[in-house]
Write a protein that holds these residues in place. Structure first.
Motif, PDB file in Angstrom:
ATOM      1  N   CYS A 166       0.869  -1.181   0.000  1.00 39.53           N
ATOM      2  CA  CYS A 166       0.000   0.000   0.000  1.00 39.53           C
ATOM      3  C   CYS A 166       0.904   1.230   0.000  1.00 39.53           C
ATOM      4  O   CYS A 166       1.554   1.525   1.004  1.00 39.53           O
ATOM      5  N   LEU A 167       0.940   1.938  -1.116  1.00 39.88           N
ATOM      6  CA  LEU A 167       1.911   3.013  -1.291  1.00 39.88           C
ATOM      7  C   LEU A 167       1.375   4.389  -0.938  1.00 39.88           C
ATOM      8  O   LEU A 167       2.151   5.291  -0.613  1.00 39.88           O
ATOM      9  N   ILE A 168       0.067   4.567  -1.013  1.00 38.08           N
ATOM     10  CA  ILE A 168      -0.557   5.863  -0.779  1.00 38.08           C
ATOM     11  C   ILE A 168      -1.798   5.652   0.084  1.00 38.08           C
ATOM     12  O   ILE A 168      -2.533   4.683  -0.117  1.00 38.08           O
ATOM     13  N   ALA A 169      -2.050   6.549   1.029  1.00 34.15           N
ATOM     14  CA  ALA A 169      -3.244   6.424   1.871  1.00 34.15           C
ATOM     15  C   ALA A 169      -3.824   7.796   2.193  1.00 34.15           C
ATOM     16  O   ALA A 169      -3.089   8.706   2.580  1.00 34.15           O
ATOM     17  N   SER A 170      -5.135   7.934   2.008  1.00 32.79           N
ATOM     18  CA  SER A 170      -5.806   9.165   2.436  1.00 32.79           C
ATOM     19  C   SER A 170      -6.125   9.050   3.917  1.00 32.79           C
ATOM     20  O   SER A 170      -6.400   7.961   4.428  1.00 32.79           O
ATOM     21  N   LEU A 171      -6.088  10.166   4.611  1.00 35.90           N
ATOM     22  CA  LEU A 171      -6.308  10.142   6.053  1.00 35.90           C
ATOM     23  C   LEU A 171      -7.777   9.931   6.405  1.00 35.90           C
ATOM     24  O   LEU A 171      -8.097   9.295   7.410  1.00 35.90           O
ATOM     25  N   THR A 172      -8.668  10.462   5.582  1.00 39.00           N
ATOM     26  CA  THR A 172     -10.099  10.414   5.885  1.00 39.00           C
ATOM     27  C   THR A 172     -10.901  10.098   4.625  1.00 39.00           C
ATOM     28  O   THR A 172     -10.366  10.060   3.529  1.00 39.00           O
ATOM     29  N   TRP A 173     -12.195   9.912   4.840  1.00 37.26           N
ATOM     30  CA  TRP A 173     -13.149  10.045   3.755  1.00 37.26           C
ATOM     31  C   TRP A 173     -13.880  11.347   4.056  1.00 37.26           C
ATOM     32  O   TRP A 173     -13.262  12.310   4.508  1.00 37.26           O
ATOM     33  N   ASN A 174     -15.177  11.439   3.881  1.00 29.45           N
ATOM     34  CA  ASN A 174     -15.865  12.717   4.046  1.00 29.45           C
ATOM     35  C   ASN A 174     -16.230  13.052   5.492  1.00 29.45           C
ATOM     36  O   ASN A 174     -16.436  14.214   5.828  1.00 29.45           O
ATOM     37  N   GLY A 175     -16.303  12.036   6.338  1.00 27.61           N
ATOM     38  CA  GLY A 175     -16.694  12.265   7.719  1.00 27.61           C
ATOM     39  C   GLY A 175     -15.507  12.484   8.633  1.00 27.61           C
ATOM     40  O   GLY A 175     -14.428  12.911   8.209  1.00 27.61           O
ATOM     41  N   ARG A 176     -15.693  12.177   9.896  1.00 31.20           N
ATOM     42  CA  ARG A 176     -14.612  12.321  10.886  1.00 31.20           C
ATOM     43  C   ARG A 176     -14.237  10.937  11.389  1.00 31.20           C
ATOM     44  O   ARG A 176     -15.111  10.150  11.774  1.00 31.20           O
ATOM     45  N   ASN A 177     -12.946  10.640  11.391  1.00 36.71           N
ATOM     46  CA  ASN A 177     -12.486   9.386  11.961  1.00 36.71           C
ATOM     47  C   ASN A 177     -11.460   9.670  13.061  1.00 36.71           C
ATOM     48  O   ASN A 177     -11.344  10.811  13.522  1.00 36.71           O
ATOM     49  N   ALA A 178     -10.718   8.662  13.459  1.00 38.06           N
ATOM     50  CA  ALA A 178      -9.771   8.831  14.564  1.00 38.06           C
ATOM     51  C   ALA A 178      -8.597   9.736  14.209  1.00 38.06           C
ATOM     52  O   ALA A 178      -7.887  10.211  15.107  1.00 38.06           O
ATOM     53  N   LEU A 179      -8.401   9.990  12.918  1.00 37.13           N
ATOM     54  CA  LEU A 179      -7.246  10.788  12.500  1.00 37.13           C
ATOM     55  C   LEU A 179      -7.581  12.255  12.265  1.00 37.13           C
ATOM     56  O   LEU A 179      -6.770  13.125  12.578  1.00 37.13           O
ATOM     57  N   ALA A 180      -8.758  12.516  11.670  1.00 34.72           N
ATOM     58  CA  ALA A 180      -9.049  13.890  11.253  1.00 34.72           C
ATOM     59  C   ALA A 180     -10.491  14.028  10.800  1.00 34.72           C
ATOM     60  O   ALA A 180     -11.242  13.047  10.729  1.00 34.72           O
TER      61      ALA A 180
END
Length: 321
Positions: free
Chosen positions: A124-138
């Protein structure tokens, strides 16, 4: 024509529909890739998890990863996963399509920093921190009031340590602002457009486009109709004809705006195939030649080839050896 696409949701879709990668239903498939008759085809396959709940998302990502791995084994004579830039060169030379594994929504980490190195080892070379909502990261694009959490900051540092590129697509403006305060390595927006051209909050304001340019990252132009052109507020938005007005000219307008900001070397493709409503004229990878021809006529061969392949290939050469 060579194609390097930074984002599609095909792997998630075929898993959910119990399809294989060689089908005639999805926008990206081996059959449609063959029909495109490209000299080289590199496709980033995102494993998308919708849930922002860590435990559920971690399980979902693991299940979809197994599906991805099985697809690579099933069609090993036609497509292969690349872990490095050298893999891309080798696989392409063998006449096969290239698959790059990415993650959309890092709730898939399950709240564990060690998951980052585990996912990186799987390619897995690339990862987004979130989708549209709020998660544990942002917070995501629909949760603009939230920036990076403490865990999000730790995750960014660990991603940079492991050689996993951070994707700021879907991240809130406040989240990107927080990210820029701690970022040390190049980063990307795999499937985001220019907010100045289309005001959707999923698109990037100029200040963040300039930061990606400064960090020598990538911006993958998204074909999603609602990210290409703002709807006429006086129109009846219940009518599909309103939303399908976007097309090739709108894609070119986003490209032109980013060029005006100095982004010639960061522009790339980020189709969002199989995850969004795409203009019919380029609704599948088999039709990508239509966009290529249009951009050549508007911007010339050299720039079009940069957008279609060279910029992304150069980025991978610098960051994934």
């Amino acid at each position: 024509m060579k194609v390097f696409d930074l984002h599609c949701d095909t792997m998630t879709l075929i898993k959910n529909k119990a399809l294989n990668l060689d089908n005639d239903q999805t926008a990206v498939s081996l059959a449609k890739a063959a029909a495109a008759k490209t000299e080289a085809y590199v496709q980033c396959f995102a494993i998308f998890v919708k849930s922002d709940e860590s435990e559920e998302a971690e399980k979902e990502w693991a299940e979809h990863y197994e599906w991805f791995k099985n697809q690579m084994m099933m069609y090993v004579d036609r497509i292969e996963q690349a872990m490095t830039y050298d893999d891309i060169v080798r696989i392409t030379a063998e006449g096969k399509s290239v698959a790059v594994l990415t993650a959309e929504n890092s709730s898939s980490l399950g709240g564990r920093l060690e998951s980052i190195s585990e996912m990186r080892q799987k390619g897995c070379l690339i990862a987004s921190l979130t989708w549209n909502g709020r998660n544990a990261l942002a917070g995501g694009a629909h949760k603009q009031e939230y920036g990076l959490s403490g865990f999000g900051r730790e995750a960014v540092a660990e991603m940079e340590r492991c050689g996993m590129i951070v994707d700021v697509s879907h991240l809130s403006d406040r989240g990107i602002s927080d990210f820029l305060k701690i970022a040390h390595r190049p980063f990307v927006a795999t499937h985001s457009n220019a907010r100045k051209v289309c005001g959707n909050m999923r698109n990037l304001p100029d200040e963040y486009i300039k930061e990606i340019i400064k960090y020598r990252g990538l911006i993958g132009i998204n074909y999603y109709e609602q990210f290409l052109r703002s709807l006429d507020k006086t129109a009846d938005v219940t009518k599909k004809s309103v939303s399908i007005a976007a097309g090739l000219e709108d894609i070119a307008n986003h490209i032109e705006h980013i060029l005006m900001l100095g982004g010639e070397d960061v522009l790339a493709l980020g189709s969002d195939y199989d995850g969004a409503d795409i203009p019919d004229i380029i609704s599948g990878i088999d039709k990508i030649g239509v966009l290529y021809t249009y951009l050549v006529e508007r911007f010339g061969n050299t720039l079009t080839e940069k957008i279609f392949f060279d910029n992304a290939a150069n980025f991978f050469q610098k960051n994934f050896r």
